[in-house]
Design a protein around this motif. Structure first.
Motif: not given
Ligand SMILES: [Zn+2]
Length: 202
Positions: A142-158, A160-162
């Motif tokens: 479950i990806i619970a990074t913040s719903p801002d630009v950097e948090g969303e970018a982190t979620a996308t990377y994570l 994809d890589e997973t």
């Protein structure tokens, strides 16, 4: 004015003023209040301050705050060790715990992808996450990074890589968390909705 106080009080007030939410007047009031404490309580406080950094460690498994090698959550056999909730910072774990909707384990990234600050995906605490997923039969992330630009970018990377490495469910916390907000300050009701309505990351 603070210069009317003895130097020891001025110094103490100055230290207290470095804390968040403490202005000069509050710092002065706190310093004066401490002056009224008896020696025993002052010693206890100074001991707690002195040993704070050595007593509070980082969990070697998930990166949460701990006392000892592993945090309370990782040590708890009643938690579901097949689900890992990924957060940016250890400060967000108590927020999610408070909503009582999640009984799995956590993983602290120690930041988020931020090109402006020179933080790339591989600078985050992700290799240990992939090791955990590979070795412990994790079935859901479950990806619970913040719903801002950097948090969303982190979620996308994570995500994809997973996905490149493992065939597991990858979900993102959902509705209820206002876009652009910092999860550290979310209330439990909001967080409960966010966890309950998590959806597959696309
Ligand atoms: Zn832990």
């Amino acid at each position: 004015m603070m210069e009317d106080y003895p130097k020891a009080l001025q110094d103490l007030a100055q230290s207290l003023q470095a804390l968040p939410g403490i202005g000069q007047r509050t710092a002065e009031r706190l310093a004066m209040a401490l002056l009224d404490w008896d020696e025993t309580h002052l010693h206890e406080l100074s001991d707690r301050l002195r040993t704070l950094k050595s007593r509070v460690t980082q969990c070697t498994v998930c990166g949460n705050l701990a006392e000892g090698a592993e945090c309370r959550i990782c040590r708890n056999p009643a938690r579901d060790h097949k689900i890992i909730c990924v957060v940016e910072s250890a400060r967000q774990i108590p927020v999610i715990e408070k909503c009582r909707r999640f009984a799995g384990l956590y993983h602290v990234l120690g930041g988020r992808v931020s090109p402006l600050d020179g933080v790339e995906f591989h600078d985050l605490n992700v290799e240990t996450l992939f090791e955990r997923i590979g070795e412990h039969g994790v079935t859901e992330l479950i990806i619970a990074t913040s719903p801002d630009v950097e948090g969303e970018a982190t979620a996308t990377y994570l995500g994809d890589e997973t996905r490149r490495r493992f065939d597991i469910q990858i979900n993102r916390i959902s509705l209820g968390i206002p876009v652009g907000s910092d999860l550290t300050f979310a209330d439990s009701a909001t967080m409960a909705i966010a966890i309950d309505s998590r959806r597959p990351l696309v």
